[in-house]
Design an enzyme around this catalytic site. Sequence first.
Site, PDB file in Angstrom:
ATOM      1  N   ARG A 187       0.829  -1.214   0.000  1.00 37.29           N
ATOM      2  CA  ARG A 187       0.000   0.000   0.000  1.00 37.29           C
ATOM      3  C   ARG A 187       0.861   1.259   0.000  1.00 37.29           C
ATOM      4  NH1 ARG A 187      -3.517  -2.022   4.164  1.00 37.29           N
ATOM      5  NH2 ARG A 187      -2.850  -0.436   5.635  1.00 37.29           N
ATOM      6  N   ARG A 191       8.695   6.519  -4.470  1.00 36.27           N
ATOM      7  CA  ARG A 191       8.725   7.395  -5.646  1.00 36.27           C
ATOM      8  C   ARG A 191      10.136   7.904  -5.918  1.00 36.27           C
ATOM      9  NH1 ARG A 191       4.040  10.370  -3.319  1.00 36.27           N
ATOM     10  NH2 ARG A 191       2.208   9.108  -3.808  1.00 36.27           N
ATOM     11  N   ARG A 265      -6.022  -6.162  14.817  1.00 36.55           N
ATOM     12  CA  ARG A 265      -5.253  -5.189  15.586  1.00 36.55           C
ATOM     13  C   ARG A 265      -6.224  -4.115  16.055  1.00 36.55           C
ATOM     14  NH1 ARG A 265      -1.054  -6.656  17.417  1.00 36.55           N
ATOM     15  NH2 ARG A 265      -0.317  -4.514  17.636  1.00 36.55           N
ATOM     16  N   ARG A 296       2.102   7.015  15.417  1.00 33.47           N
ATOM     17  CA  ARG A 296       2.001   8.308  14.754  1.00 33.47           C
ATOM     18  C   ARG A 296       1.226   9.290  15.622  1.00 33.47           C
ATOM     19  NH1 ARG A 296      -1.684   6.195   9.593  1.00 33.47           N
ATOM     20  NH2 ARG A 296      -3.161   5.038  10.858  1.00 33.47           N
ATOM     21  N   GLU A 318      -1.173   7.754  18.546  1.00 31.34           N
ATOM     22  CA  GLU A 318      -1.808   6.471  18.196  1.00 31.34           C
ATOM     23  C   GLU A 318      -0.934   5.304  18.632  1.00 31.34           C
ATOM     24  OE1 GLU A 318      -3.325   6.315  14.131  1.00 31.34           O
ATOM     25  OE2 GLU A 318      -2.801   4.197  14.017  1.00 31.34           O
ATOM     26  N   TYR A 366      -9.228  -5.202   4.916  1.00 31.57           N
ATOM     27  CA  TYR A 366      -8.965  -3.776   5.095  1.00 31.57           C
ATOM     28  C   TYR A 366      -9.602  -3.048   3.915  1.00 31.57           C
ATOM     29  CZ  TYR A 366      -7.093   0.752   5.853  1.00 31.57           C
ATOM     30  OH  TYR A 366      -7.018   2.102   6.082  1.00 31.57           O
ATOM     31  N   ASP A 368     -10.569   0.804   2.398  1.00 33.87           N
ATOM     32  CA  ASP A 368     -10.630   2.254   2.512  1.00 33.87           C
ATOM     33  C   ASP A 368     -12.088   2.670   2.379  1.00 33.87           C
ATOM     34  OD1 ASP A 368      -8.087   3.285   3.003  1.00 33.87           O
ATOM     35  OD2 ASP A 368      -7.456   3.002   0.926  1.00 33.87           O
TER      36      ASP A 368
HETATM   37  P1  FAD Z   1     -17.070   0.594  10.074  1.00 37.58           P
HETATM   38  O1  FAD Z   1     -16.780   2.028   9.818  1.00 37.58           O
HETATM   39  O2  FAD Z   1     -16.240  -0.103  11.071  1.00 37.58           O
HETATM   40  O3  FAD Z   1     -18.611   0.483  10.506  1.00 37.58           O
HETATM   41  C1  FAD Z   1     -19.165  -0.702  11.022  1.00 37.58           C
HETATM   42  C2  FAD Z   1     -20.117  -0.299  12.145  1.00 37.58           C
HETATM   43  O4  FAD Z   1     -20.822  -1.463  12.569  1.00 37.58           O
HETATM   44  C3  FAD Z   1     -19.392   0.240  13.359  1.00 37.58           C
HETATM   45  O5  FAD Z   1     -19.870   1.541  13.670  1.00 37.58           O
HETATM   46  C4  FAD Z   1     -19.717  -0.762  14.465  1.00 37.58           C
HETATM   47  O6  FAD Z   1     -19.890  -0.143  15.736  1.00 37.58           O
HETATM   48  C5  FAD Z   1     -21.037  -1.341  13.968  1.00 37.58           C
HETATM   49  N1  FAD Z   1     -21.313  -2.675  14.501  1.00 37.58           N
HETATM   50  C6  FAD Z   1     -20.470  -3.739  14.533  1.00 37.58           C
HETATM   51  N2  FAD Z   1     -21.072  -4.797  15.115  1.00 37.58           N
HETATM   52  C7  FAD Z   1     -22.324  -4.393  15.408  1.00 37.58           C
HETATM   53  C8  FAD Z   1     -23.418  -5.049  16.039  1.00 37.58           C
HETATM   54  N3  FAD Z   1     -23.343  -6.332  16.457  1.00 37.58           N
HETATM   55  N4  FAD Z   1     -24.572  -4.352  16.243  1.00 37.58           N
HETATM   56  C9  FAD Z   1     -24.669  -3.044  15.840  1.00 37.58           C
HETATM   57  N5  FAD Z   1     -23.644  -2.388  15.243  1.00 37.58           N
HETATM   58  C10 FAD Z   1     -22.492  -3.057  15.039  1.00 37.58           C
HETATM   59  N6  FAD Z   1     -10.069   4.845   4.945  1.00 37.58           N
HETATM   60  C11 FAD Z   1      -9.817   5.810   4.042  1.00 37.58           C
HETATM   61  O7  FAD Z   1     -10.393   5.806   2.943  1.00 37.58           O
HETATM   62  N7  FAD Z   1      -8.923   6.828   4.318  1.00 37.58           N
HETATM   63  C12 FAD Z   1      -8.263   6.914   5.506  1.00 37.58           C
HETATM   64  O8  FAD Z   1      -7.480   7.844   5.731  1.00 37.58           O
HETATM   65  C13 FAD Z   1      -8.526   5.895   6.479  1.00 37.58           C
HETATM   66  N8  FAD Z   1      -7.879   5.938   7.656  1.00 37.58           N
HETATM   67  C14 FAD Z   1      -8.129   4.949   8.562  1.00 37.58           C
HETATM   68  C15 FAD Z   1      -7.454   5.003   9.774  1.00 37.58           C
HETATM   69  C16 FAD Z   1      -7.680   4.032  10.710  1.00 37.58           C
HETATM   70  C17 FAD Z   1      -6.972   4.124  12.033  1.00 37.58           C
HETATM   71  C18 FAD Z   1      -8.571   2.954  10.438  1.00 37.58           C
HETATM   72  C19 FAD Z   1      -8.788   1.850  11.434  1.00 37.58           C
HETATM   73  C20 FAD Z   1      -9.245   2.903   9.235  1.00 37.58           C
HETATM   74  C21 FAD Z   1      -9.034   3.900   8.284  1.00 37.58           C
HETATM   75  N9  FAD Z   1      -9.714   3.895   7.077  1.00 37.58           N
HETATM   76  C22 FAD Z   1      -9.454   4.865   6.150  1.00 37.58           C
HETATM   77  C23 FAD Z   1     -10.702   2.847   6.739  1.00 37.58           C
HETATM   78  C24 FAD Z   1     -12.139   3.254   7.094  1.00 37.58           C
HETATM   79  O9  FAD Z   1     -12.263   3.440   8.482  1.00 37.58           O
HETATM   80  C25 FAD Z   1     -13.075   2.155   6.570  1.00 37.58           C
HETATM   81  O10 FAD Z   1     -13.022   2.145   5.167  1.00 37.58           O
HETATM   82  C26 FAD Z   1     -14.521   2.317   6.952  1.00 37.58           C
HETATM   83  O11 FAD Z   1     -14.636   2.432   8.330  1.00 37.58           O
HETATM   84  C27 FAD Z   1     -15.303   1.111   6.456  1.00 37.58           C
HETATM   85  O12 FAD Z   1     -16.664   1.261   6.738  1.00 37.58           O
HETATM   86  P2  FAD Z   1     -17.524   0.017   7.263  1.00 37.58           P
HETATM   87  O13 FAD Z   1     -18.920   0.459   7.258  1.00 37.58           O
HETATM   88  O14 FAD Z   1     -17.142  -1.192   6.501  1.00 37.58           O
HETATM   89  O15 FAD Z   1     -16.997  -0.255   8.754  1.00 37.58           O
HETATM   90  N1  UDP Z   2       4.580   1.586   7.193  1.00 34.76           N
HETATM   91  C1  UDP Z   2       5.835   1.745   7.743  1.00 34.76           C
HETATM   92  N2  UDP Z   2       6.287   2.994   8.027  1.00 34.76           N
HETATM   93  C2  UDP Z   2       5.548   4.099   7.810  1.00 34.76           C
HETATM   94  C3  UDP Z   2       4.266   3.941   7.258  1.00 34.76           C
HETATM   95  C4  UDP Z   2       3.797   2.677   6.961  1.00 34.76           C
HETATM   96  O1  UDP Z   2       6.526   0.766   7.989  1.00 34.76           O
HETATM   97  O2  UDP Z   2       6.015   5.221   8.101  1.00 34.76           O
HETATM   98  C5  UDP Z   2       4.118   0.214   6.885  1.00 34.76           C
HETATM   99  C6  UDP Z   2       3.401  -0.446   8.068  1.00 34.76           C
HETATM  100  O3  UDP Z   2       3.696  -1.836   8.045  1.00 34.76           O
HETATM  101  C7  UDP Z   2       1.945  -0.194   7.757  1.00 34.76           C
HETATM  102  C8  UDP Z   2       1.924  -0.321   6.225  1.00 34.76           C
HETATM  103  O4  UDP Z   2       3.179   0.245   5.809  1.00 34.76           O
HETATM  104  O5  UDP Z   2       1.119  -1.143   8.390  1.00 34.76           O
HETATM  105  C9  UDP Z   2       0.767   0.404   5.545  1.00 34.76           C
HETATM  106  O6  UDP Z   2       0.848   1.784   5.846  1.00 34.76           O
HETATM  107  P1  UDP Z   2      -0.410   2.753   5.783  1.00 34.76           P
HETATM  108  O7  UDP Z   2       0.053   4.149   6.071  1.00 34.76           O
HETATM  109  O8  UDP Z   2      -1.170   2.483   4.537  1.00 34.76           O
HETATM  110  O9  UDP Z   2      -1.225   2.240   7.029  1.00 34.76           O
HETATM  111  P2  UDP Z   2      -2.554   2.797   7.659  1.00 34.76           P
HETATM  112  O10 UDP Z   2      -2.679   4.257   7.360  1.00 34.76           O
HETATM  113  O11 UDP Z   2      -3.624   1.982   7.073  1.00 34.76           O
HETATM  114  O12 UDP Z   2      -2.314   2.548   9.095  1.00 34.76           O
END
Ligand code: FAD
Ligand code: UDP
Length: 405
Positions: A187, A191, A265, A296, A318, A366, A368
Amino acid sequence: MQAHAASVGDLISACDLLVVGAGFFGLTVAERAAAERGLRVLVIERRPHIGGNAWSETHRDTGIEIHRYGSHLFHCNDEPIWQYVNRFASFTDYRHHVYATAGGQVFTMPINLGTICSFFRRALTPDQARKLLAQQAGEFGSRDPANLEEKAISLIGRPLYEAFIQGYTTKQWQTDPRELPAGIITRLPVRFDFNARYFSDRFEGLPRDGYAALFGQMTANHCIEIVTGVDYASVRGLVPSKLPVVFTGPIDRYFHYCDGRLNWRSLEFEELILDCRDHQGCAVMNYSDASVPYTRVHEFRHLHPERHYGNRTVVFREYSHAAGSDDEPFYPVGTPEDRQRYHRYAARAAKEVNVFFGGRLGSYKYLDMHQAIGAALKLWQTQLAPLFAGRASVSGTEKQQLLDA
Ligand code: FAD
Ligand code: UDP
């Protein structure tokens, strides 16, 4: 609204479609079902808010919009998905840039020509940088990289791997990078020019009025009813077998972990309110060294430079750890055992009549945000819309194909 099981029971009896989970996946399905067919949709969400992990809110002390589960940057290449989200919000032209602190210095992340020149303290052309990394990356010859460490070294060589990837990855996954799948690292681009943008997608931006406003618009249709603070497990017995259900919670939990638990995780965020306008000069600073316990730091004011915030700032550190049974699952670990276990659950899901699994928890993937939306639109178009148009049922094979996609 918050509701008791009894009143949820009434709402369940009155709806055409039940959506479990109010993240992007569930809300996209709800929005389409209500807008395209006028179906009465009930969304139940166990957290006190909608939006899933993309939820954001105004910080009580500083007035800064904070992303409760870490910075969420919207980006995609797919024009229909970009047009779809733009129906509910106008987007800023925010472009995400990340920096990494390693060995007491700050570098551009992802690794680009600037990172390579600064790290090796040399003025390199793109071709010279390519040559240098190719020499350093040759350690494993032509054999396919067997794990994350080998994959990273074959892309960027050992010195850059040890500086930027090894410590961060070990903290993020608490697993030796030699035991992690190579796919995790792909991911992250490398560059050979000075392009410092984190994402390479055509479309990028943040909802101008925040994610909460976007989710509010998505669910503004009067056919959509939402109850928060209710877990599906507590009302499952009230759901008629004929009612179509879209389930976006953890797939292993739905089946009472009968094939064992899938590994995730989880994350903890430590909030700090600081008496300065600018703590780190950017929205996200990665900490590459294993000696720093967090991966981070998010400073949310930088996500909206067009806004006028006050003289204090709020940052989240985080921390990553393995998800216990009470922790929020964030990242699927995806060991080979997890994959096998997931396939057993997916086979069960395909046989579950009138229940459709999706989203990152339901498909153990995973995703987005744009991918969650894309998958939900596909589920609606290929399975749910035909179901409500009068087709008797959707076959297990069709359901399995969508989960595997
Ligand atoms: P979720 O957002 O997890 O929604 C599922 C919902 O179901 C939750 O609110 C949960 O509480 C609910 N639920 C679960 N079980 C039950 C139950 N039994 N009863 C009732 N409700 C329930 N994506 C990006 O595009 N850009 C980013 O920069 C980005 N950054 C991220 C950073 C982090 C730290 C993380 C963890 C993810 C990131 N993502 C990012 C991914 C993004 O969060 C997901 O794409 C998105 O949340 C997916 O939506 P979802 O509906 O599948 O899941
Ligand atoms: N990663 C790393 N160093 C960095 C950023 C990312 O080693 O500074 C690695 C790490 O294993 C991470 C993966 O690249 O889990 C994907 O990074 P990304 O930023 O896409 O992770 P996210 O934003 O989903 O946490």
